[in-house]
Design an enzyme around this catalytic site. Structure first.
Site, PDB file in Angstrom:
ATOM      1  N   PRO A  97       1.043  -1.515  -0.231  1.00 37.30           N
ATOM      2  CA  PRO A  97      -0.193  -0.273  -0.195  1.00 37.30           C
ATOM      3  C   PRO A  97       1.326   1.139  -0.288  1.00 37.30           C
ATOM      4  O   PRO A  97       2.435   1.044   0.603  1.00 37.30           O
ATOM      5  CB  PRO A  97      -0.785  -0.278   1.719  1.00 37.30           C
ATOM      6  CG  PRO A  97      -0.446  -1.488   2.207  1.00 37.30           C
ATOM      7  CD  PRO A  97       0.790  -1.828   1.413  1.00 37.30           C
ATOM      8  N   GLY A 101       4.213   3.888   5.358  1.00 35.17           N
ATOM      9  CA  GLY A 101       5.131   3.816   5.778  1.00 35.17           C
ATOM     10  C   GLY A 101       5.882   2.488   5.590  1.00 35.17           C
ATOM     11  O   GLY A 101       6.426   1.492   6.615  1.00 35.17           O
ATOM     12  N   GLY A 103       7.710   1.324   2.803  1.00 38.71           N
ATOM     13  CA  GLY A 103       8.446   1.318   1.787  1.00 38.71           C
ATOM     14  C   GLY A 103       7.895   1.472   0.622  1.00 38.71           C
ATOM     15  O   GLY A 103       8.838   0.118  -0.385  1.00 38.71           O
ATOM     16  N   SER A 104       6.360   1.604   0.169  1.00 42.25           N
ATOM     17  CA  SER A 104       5.891   1.637  -0.989  1.00 42.25           C
ATOM     18  C   SER A 104       7.555   1.689  -2.521  1.00 42.25           C
ATOM     19  O   SER A 104       7.536   0.866  -3.124  1.00 42.25           O
ATOM     20  CB  SER A 104       4.585   1.714  -1.681  1.00 42.25           C
ATOM     21  OG  SER A 104       4.462   2.336  -2.089  1.00 42.25           O
ATOM     22  N   ALA A 106      10.248   2.910  -2.016  1.00 45.07           N
ATOM     23  CA  ALA A 106      11.656   2.300  -2.233  1.00 45.07           C
ATOM     24  C   ALA A 106      11.706   1.097  -2.594  1.00 45.07           C
ATOM     25  O   ALA A 106      12.243   0.547  -3.391  1.00 45.07           O
ATOM     26  CB  ALA A 106      12.136   1.905  -0.821  1.00 45.07           C
ATOM     27  N   ALA A 107      10.529   0.176  -2.703  1.00 45.78           N
ATOM     28  CA  ALA A 107      10.485  -0.694  -2.997  1.00 45.78           C
ATOM     29  C   ALA A 107      10.515  -1.281  -4.301  1.00 45.78           C
ATOM     30  O   ALA A 107      11.553  -1.644  -5.567  1.00 45.78           O
ATOM     31  CB  ALA A 107       9.480  -1.671  -2.318  1.00 45.78           C
ATOM     32  N   ASP A 148      14.634   3.700   4.199  1.00 46.53           N
ATOM     33  CA  ASP A 148      14.206   2.740   3.387  1.00 46.53           C
ATOM     34  C   ASP A 148      14.670   2.466   2.387  1.00 46.53           C
ATOM     35  O   ASP A 148      14.794   1.378   2.672  1.00 46.53           O
ATOM     36  CB  ASP A 148      12.439   3.825   3.249  1.00 46.53           C
ATOM     37  CG  ASP A 148      11.400   4.058   4.038  1.00 46.53           C
ATOM     38  OD1 ASP A 148      11.901   4.426   5.268  1.00 46.53           O
ATOM     39  OD2 ASP A 148      10.231   4.679   3.730  1.00 46.53           O
TER      40      ASP A 148
HETATM   41  O1  PMV Z   1       6.616   6.853   6.548  1.00 50.27           O
HETATM   42  P1  PMV Z   1       8.262   6.268   6.069  1.00 50.27           P
HETATM   43  O2  PMV Z   1       8.251   4.974   5.995  1.00 50.27           O
HETATM   44  O3  PMV Z   1       8.349   7.376   4.660  1.00 50.27           O
HETATM   45  O4  PMV Z   1       9.231   7.278   6.911  1.00 50.27           O
HETATM   46  C1  PMV Z   1       9.520   8.054   7.362  1.00 50.27           C
HETATM   47  C2  PMV Z   1      10.570   7.954   8.235  1.00 50.27           C
HETATM   48  C3  PMV Z   1      10.961   9.103   8.775  1.00 50.27           C
HETATM   49  O5  PMV Z   1      11.749   8.517  10.074  1.00 50.27           O
HETATM   50  C4  PMV Z   1       9.581   9.846   9.077  1.00 50.27           C
HETATM   51  C5  PMV Z   1      11.166  10.351   8.037  1.00 50.27           C
HETATM   52  C6  PMV Z   1      12.357   9.673   7.579  1.00 50.27           C
HETATM   53  O6  PMV Z   1      13.907   9.636   6.680  1.00 50.27           O
HETATM   54  O7  PMV Z   1      13.447   8.742   7.648  1.00 50.27           O
END
Ligand code: PMV
Length: 312
Positions: A97, A101, A103-104, A106-107, A148
């Site tokens: 999804p 959060g 990592g879509s 990056a994946a 990520d």
């Molecule tokens: O929501 P995500 O998986 O993109 O995580 C962001 C993580 C943060 O620490 C809030 C931002 C970052 O760049 O590390």
């Protein structure tokens, strides 16, 4: 035809504070994946990229410089010193999804880098994959810490600090996790921007919170190495309280964390940028079903079980 995949990820400890130089720990979620397939096309067709799950289709030659799909293809071709306009069709699929959060972005990018590199029979080292994917993360997030792209490229649990070599962590015992999706899409950029405003308003307090999170991450690394799920659960709950004080939780995330711990989880916290997205709960293998049921009835729209395997 060459096919490659990449996993999603979950941040276990240290999000937000990681942007300010503190460490964080993240792990791959092997059951959530994105795939890329490279197929040779007729000469003169150029390079097309199709991501049907994202409703995207583009021709590399026409795509703007800030298109994330085009950017990762261009960067990979440049890294490999191959024809910048190959006659290829690149198809991308993802079951991760978006804006949750997990990592879509990056994946998807990592799957593309791997598929392109394998298509020309020159697989790239994880550190290089992470560096290329970081450039697309910048388009999504502005100033990402890099956690990520690192955990997705290495596909191992990682201890990550900005500007330092990422470290693979040792895992003393299998850990069972449940990830629950609030169903609320939450752009990382906004939550990260709000934390920055809070930090600018009151640097002393917010730096203190970041330091406390950094200490939790150090203790969590040891508890993971020791296979000490009870201590890890308490550390997750403490990390969640500190994230709440930073203003990145939400009433729904708070209710879901409470539901997970009341149903027997060792601990639970939001994962990633917060406000919406996902939470992660640590459980015993026997405790998976009740925690999943409790999360569903407390309003989670998607729940999945994942494991971090012990070393060896
Ligand atoms: O929501 P995500 O998986 O993109 O995580 C962001 C993580 C943060 O620490 C809030 C931002 C970052 O760049 O590390």
């Amino acid at each position: 035809m060459t096919k490659a995949s990449a996993s999603g990820k979950v941040i276990l400890f240290g999000e937000h504070a990681v942007v300010y130089g503190r460490p964080a720990i993240a792990a791959p979620v092997a059951s959530l994946r994105a795939w890329a397939t490279v197929t040779d096309a007729r000469p003169g067709c150029g390079c097309s990229v199709e991501a049907s799950d994202l409703g995207r289709q583009l021709l590399l030659a026409d795509a703007p410089p800030d298109d994330p799909l085009a950017l990762i293809v261009r960067l990979t071709l440049a890294e490999l010193h191959v024809d910048p306009q190959p006659d290829w069709h690149i198809a991308v699929r993802s079951q991760i999804p978006i804006a949750s959060g997990l990592g879509s972005g990056a994946a998807v990018s990592t799957a593309i880098v791997r598929a392109v590199a394998e298509h020309v029979q020159r697989p790239l080292a994880s550190a290089i994959v992470a560096r290329l994917v970081y450039e697309t993360e910048r388009l999504y997030h502005g100033t990402p810490s890099g956690i990520d792209n690192t955990v997705v490229a290495y596909e191992r649990p990682m201890y990550f600090t900005v500007g330092r070599e990422p470290q693979m962590i040792s895992v003393g015992a299998d850990l069972a996790l449940v990830i629950a999706n609030t169903g609320v899409a939450s752009p990382t950029k906004i939550a990260v921007g709000d934390v920055r405003k809070a930090w600018q308003r009151d640097p002393a307090t917010v730096n203190g919170t970041f330091d406390a999170i950094g200490e939790i991450v150090a203790s969590a690394r040891k508890a993971i190495a020791d296979g000490d799920a009870e201590s890890l659960g308490s550390l997750m709950n403490e990390n969640q309280r500190l994230l709440e004080s930073l203003g990145v939780s939400s009433p729904l995330l708070g209710r879901l964390c409470a539901a997970a711990t009341e149903a027997g989880a060792f601990g639970a916290k939001l994962s990633g940028a917060g406000r919406g997205g996902c939470l992660v709960a640590l459980i015993t293998t026997e405790g998976v079903a009740p925690v999943m049921a409790a999360l569903r009835s407390a309003g989670a729209v998607g729940v999945l079980e994942t494991h971090i395997a012990a070393d060896g």
